[in-house]
Motif scaffolding. Structure first.
Motif, PDB file in Angstrom:
ATOM      1  N   PRO A 138      40.545  18.994  22.318  1.00 17.33           N
ATOM      2  CA  PRO A 138      39.798  17.724  22.327  1.00 17.33           C
ATOM      3  C   PRO A 138      38.619  17.733  23.300  1.00 17.33           C
ATOM      4  N   ALA A 139      38.741  18.468  24.406  1.00 14.04           N
ATOM      5  CA  ALA A 139      37.625  18.549  25.356  1.00 14.04           C
ATOM      6  C   ALA A 139      36.410  19.215  24.710  1.00 14.04           C
ATOM      7  N   THR A 140      36.657  20.214  23.861  1.00 15.82           N
ATOM      8  CA  THR A 140      35.532  20.846  23.167  1.00 15.82           C
ATOM      9  C   THR A 140      34.908  19.901  22.142  1.00 15.82           C
ATOM     10  N   TYR A 141      35.716  19.004  21.585  1.00 15.55           N
ATOM     11  CA  TYR A 141      35.173  18.051  20.615  1.00 15.55           C
ATOM     12  C   TYR A 141      34.137  17.128  21.254  1.00 15.55           C
ATOM     13  N   ASP A 184      42.961  30.285  18.887  1.00 14.60           N
ATOM     14  CA  ASP A 184      41.705  30.915  19.284  1.00 14.60           C
ATOM     15  C   ASP A 184      40.678  30.847  18.162  1.00 14.60           C
ATOM     16  N   ILE A 185      41.134  30.954  16.923  1.00 10.66           N
ATOM     17  CA  ILE A 185      40.224  30.830  15.784  1.00 10.66           C
ATOM     18  C   ILE A 185      39.633  29.418  15.736  1.00 10.66           C
ATOM     19  N   VAL A 186      40.462  28.411  15.983  1.00  4.79           N
ATOM     20  CA  VAL A 186      39.979  27.030  15.977  1.00  4.79           C
ATOM     21  C   VAL A 186      38.962  26.818  17.091  1.00  4.79           C
ATOM     22  N   LEU A 187      39.241  27.361  18.287  1.00  6.36           N
ATOM     23  CA  LEU A 187      38.301  27.225  19.401  1.00  6.36           C
ATOM     24  C   LEU A 187      36.986  27.941  19.101  1.00  6.36           C
ATOM     25  N   CYS A 188      37.071  29.113  18.488  1.00  5.54           N
ATOM     26  CA  CYS A 188      35.855  29.845  18.133  1.00  5.54           C
ATOM     27  C   CYS A 188      35.047  29.079  17.094  1.00  5.54           C
ATOM     28  N   THR A 189      35.734  28.476  16.130  1.00  7.02           N
ATOM     29  CA  THR A 189      35.045  27.671  15.122  1.00  7.02           C
ATOM     30  C   THR A 189      34.358  26.463  15.766  1.00  7.02           C
ATOM     31  N   SER A 190      35.066  25.814  16.697  1.00  5.63           N
ATOM     32  CA  SER A 190      34.465  24.693  17.418  1.00  5.63           C
ATOM     33  C   SER A 190      33.244  25.144  18.210  1.00  5.63           C
ATOM     34  N   GLY A 191      33.352  26.314  18.837  1.00 10.42           N
ATOM     35  CA  GLY A 191      32.215  26.832  19.590  1.00 10.42           C
ATOM     36  C   GLY A 191      31.008  27.110  18.716  1.00 10.42           C
ATOM     37  N   THR A 192      31.247  27.609  17.514  1.00 12.05           N
ATOM     38  CA  THR A 192      30.141  27.857  16.587  1.00 12.05           C
ATOM     39  C   THR A 192      29.461  26.554  16.182  1.00 12.05           C
ATOM     40  N   LEU A 193      30.270  25.540  15.864  1.00 10.66           N
ATOM     41  CA  LEU A 193      29.712  24.242  15.484  1.00 10.66           C
ATOM     42  C   LEU A 193      28.954  23.612  16.642  1.00 10.66           C
ATOM     43  N   ILE A 194      29.512  23.707  17.844  1.00 14.02           N
ATOM     44  CA  ILE A 194      28.846  23.169  19.036  1.00 14.02           C
ATOM     45  C   ILE A 194      27.495  23.845  19.246  1.00 14.02           C
ATOM     46  N   SER A 195      27.457  25.167  19.110  1.00 17.31           N
ATOM     47  CA  SER A 195      26.220  25.913  19.332  1.00 17.31           C
ATOM     48  C   SER A 195      25.141  25.514  18.335  1.00 17.31           C
ATOM     49  N   ASP A 217      25.991  21.976  26.528  1.00 10.91           N
ATOM     50  CA  ASP A 217      26.940  22.083  25.420  1.00 10.91           C
ATOM     51  C   ASP A 217      26.669  23.330  24.574  1.00 10.91           C
ATOM     52  N   LEU A 218      25.396  23.688  24.430  1.00 11.66           N
ATOM     53  CA  LEU A 218      25.058  24.911  23.699  1.00 11.66           C
ATOM     54  C   LEU A 218      25.658  26.135  24.390  1.00 11.66           C
ATOM     55  N   LEU A 219      25.518  26.210  25.700  1.00  9.61           N
ATOM     56  CA  LEU A 219      26.095  27.327  26.452  1.00  9.61           C
ATOM     57  C   LEU A 219      27.621  27.312  26.390  1.00  9.61           C
ATOM     58  N   ALA A 220      28.208  26.108  26.384  1.00  8.27           N
ATOM     59  CA  ALA A 220      29.656  26.016  26.260  1.00  8.27           C
ATOM     60  C   ALA A 220      30.128  26.569  24.918  1.00  8.27           C
ATOM     61  N   GLY A 221      29.415  26.215  23.840  1.00  9.45           N
ATOM     62  CA  GLY A 221      29.772  26.747  22.526  1.00  9.45           C
ATOM     63  C   GLY A 221      29.630  28.256  22.468  1.00  9.45           C
ATOM     64  N   ILE A 222      28.537  28.789  23.035  1.00 12.56           N
ATOM     65  CA  ILE A 222      28.356  30.244  23.072  1.00 12.56           C
ATOM     66  C   ILE A 222      29.465  30.897  23.890  1.00 12.56           C
ATOM     67  N   GLY A 223      29.857  30.250  24.996  1.00 14.31           N
ATOM     68  CA  GLY A 223      30.938  30.787  25.816  1.00 14.31           C
ATOM     69  C   GLY A 223      32.257  30.872  25.070  1.00 14.31           C
ATOM     70  N   LEU A 224      32.562  29.864  24.260  1.00 13.25           N
ATOM     71  CA  LEU A 224      33.796  29.897  23.468  1.00 13.25           C
ATOM     72  C   LEU A 224      33.785  31.031  22.450  1.00 13.25           C
ATOM     73  N   VAL A 225      32.632  31.240  21.820  1.00  9.84           N
ATOM     74  CA  VAL A 225      32.518  32.334  20.837  1.00  9.84           C
ATOM     75  C   VAL A 225      32.633  33.688  21.525  1.00  9.84           C
ATOM     76  N   ILE A 226      31.927  33.861  22.639  1.00 10.12           N
ATOM     77  CA  ILE A 226      31.974  35.135  23.368  1.00 10.12           C
ATOM     78  C   ILE A 226      33.387  35.399  23.880  1.00 10.12           C
ATOM     79  N   ASN A 227      34.057  34.365  24.347  1.00  7.13           N
ATOM     80  CA  ASN A 227      35.422  34.529  24.842  1.00  7.13           C
ATOM     81  C   ASN A 227      36.351  35.037  23.737  1.00  7.13           C
ATOM     82  N   PHE A 228      36.162  34.525  22.523  1.00 10.65           N
ATOM     83  CA  PHE A 228      36.978  34.982  21.389  1.00 10.65           C
ATOM     84  C   PHE A 228      36.687  36.447  21.077  1.00 10.65           C
ATOM     85  N   VAL A 229      35.419  36.828  21.063  1.00 17.39           N
ATOM     86  CA  VAL A 229      35.040  38.208  20.743  1.00 17.39           C
ATOM     87  C   VAL A 229      35.567  39.177  21.791  1.00 17.39           C
TER      88      VAL A 229
END
Length: 334
Positions: free
Chosen positions: A289-292, A48-59, A90-102
């Motif tokens: 990989p899909a988030t990448y 989950d930390i890795v996904l949140c980090t990916s979401g931050t970079l994507i955003s 992609d911006l919304l996807a990154g925000i969604g990953l971060v919000i999901n982690f929180v």
């Protein structure tokens, strides 16, 4: 026996009686005090930390693209509208990953889970649909080169945008509107609370769009090769120059399509064959990989574009390099 160790009427030494009395008082106090159980320690999943980090970079990365396109009136052609749609998705996807982690670790509830999963599904669906729309636009710009810049093309672009975002929003609302597995755990897919049928619809839709993109890119390759050949004949280029230009164009298309398939195909196929009973590590390993793909998209579709490069140089440095101004567009720039 000395005075302190004399036995009283109960037959016990005085110091033993005092110790027993102290223990009784302590037991009485402890019986009246409520027992406070320690709070369970919060354990964060490293995935989950890795996904949140990916979401931050994507955003952050896609926010730059959205700001560039929004603040430059010259970037209003259909191509830039579609690139902006891709960056926004992609911006919304990154925000969604971060919000999901929180929400997963700070505000755990079924409602927030449904909302965040719906946002992620809608944004990633819009991202894939925008990629398909960009492919269609590139094909039309080559096949109808003489009439591409007409008002008809702009209208068609807006229609595509409305359709792709409308479809994506509908797919994202399905879990919120009741198509979820909260009431029946056995129907859950690899991504809870999506049902197995919901995941199958998304996976089949992706495979259909990938097949359509593959067909369009094959046609684009043929057009690029034909255009490169015509340019070589008109300017009396050598055969080797024609070969290099054509190979560069085909290689670019292969990288675009290959990257898209490598990022999304593992999770798509896994969603079709697996369900909630499979180990979660497989879901993380295929979803990451899909988030990448959302990280790579700005590099392929935005930052390679000459106009966006110029706008970025103006924002960062206030000038445009002469090499960028003198560079001409070739048939390989597709």
């Amino acid at each position: 026996m000395n005075e302190d160790q004399k036995v009283n009427a109960s037959g016990l030494p005085r110091d033993h009686l005092e110790a027993a009395s102290a223990e009784n008082v302590s037991a009485a106090v402890s019986s009246q005090t409520p027992v406070v159980e320690p709070e369970p320690e919060l354990v964060v999943n490293p995935w989950d930390i890795v996904l949140c980090t990916s979401g931050t970079l994507i955003s952050c990365e896609n926010a730059v693209v959205v700001l560039i396109i929004c603040h430059n009136p010259s970037l209003r052609a259909p191509m830039f509208l579609l690139i902006g749609s891709l960056a926004l998705a992609d911006l919304l996807a990154g925000i969604g990953l971060v919000i999901n982690f929180v929400f997963a670790y700070l505000l755990q509830s079924e409602t927030t889970k449904l909302v965040t999963v719906g946002l992620i599904v809608a944004s990633f669906s819009a991202s894939v649909c925008s990629l398909l729309a960009i492919t269609v636009d590139r094909y039309l710009s080559l096949y109808y080169a003489l009439t591409y810049n007409s008002e008809r093309t702009v209208t068609f672009t807006y229609v595509m945008l409305v359709m792709l975002w409308g479809t994506s929003i509908c797919l994202g609302l399905l879990p919120v509107l009741g198509w979820n597995c909260l009431q029946d755990e056995a129907t859950c897919s690899v991504v809870r609370p999506l049902t197995k049928n919901n995941a199958a619809v998304l996976s089949v839709s992706f495979l259909f769009m990938f097949a359509l993109m593959l067909q369009l890119y094959v046609q684009i390759c043929k057009i690029v090769m034909r255009h490169a050949h015509q340019i070589a004949l008109q300017h009396h280029f050598l055969a080797t120059s024609h070969y290099v230009t054509t190979r560069k164009g085909v290689s670019t298309l292969a990288i675009i399509l290959g990257t898209f398939a490598a990022c999304w195909m593992p999770f798509t196929l896994y969603s079709l064959i697996a369900d909630y009973s499979y180990p979660s590590i497989y879901t993380y390993a295929t979803l990451l990989p899909a988030t990448y793909n959302s990280i790579i998209n700005p590099v392929i579709y935005a930052f390679r574009n000459q106009e966006i490069q110029k706008a970025l140089w103006v924002i960062c440095c206030g000038c445009v390099p002469p090499s960028l101004l003198q560079r001409a567009r070739s048939p390989s720039d597709v």
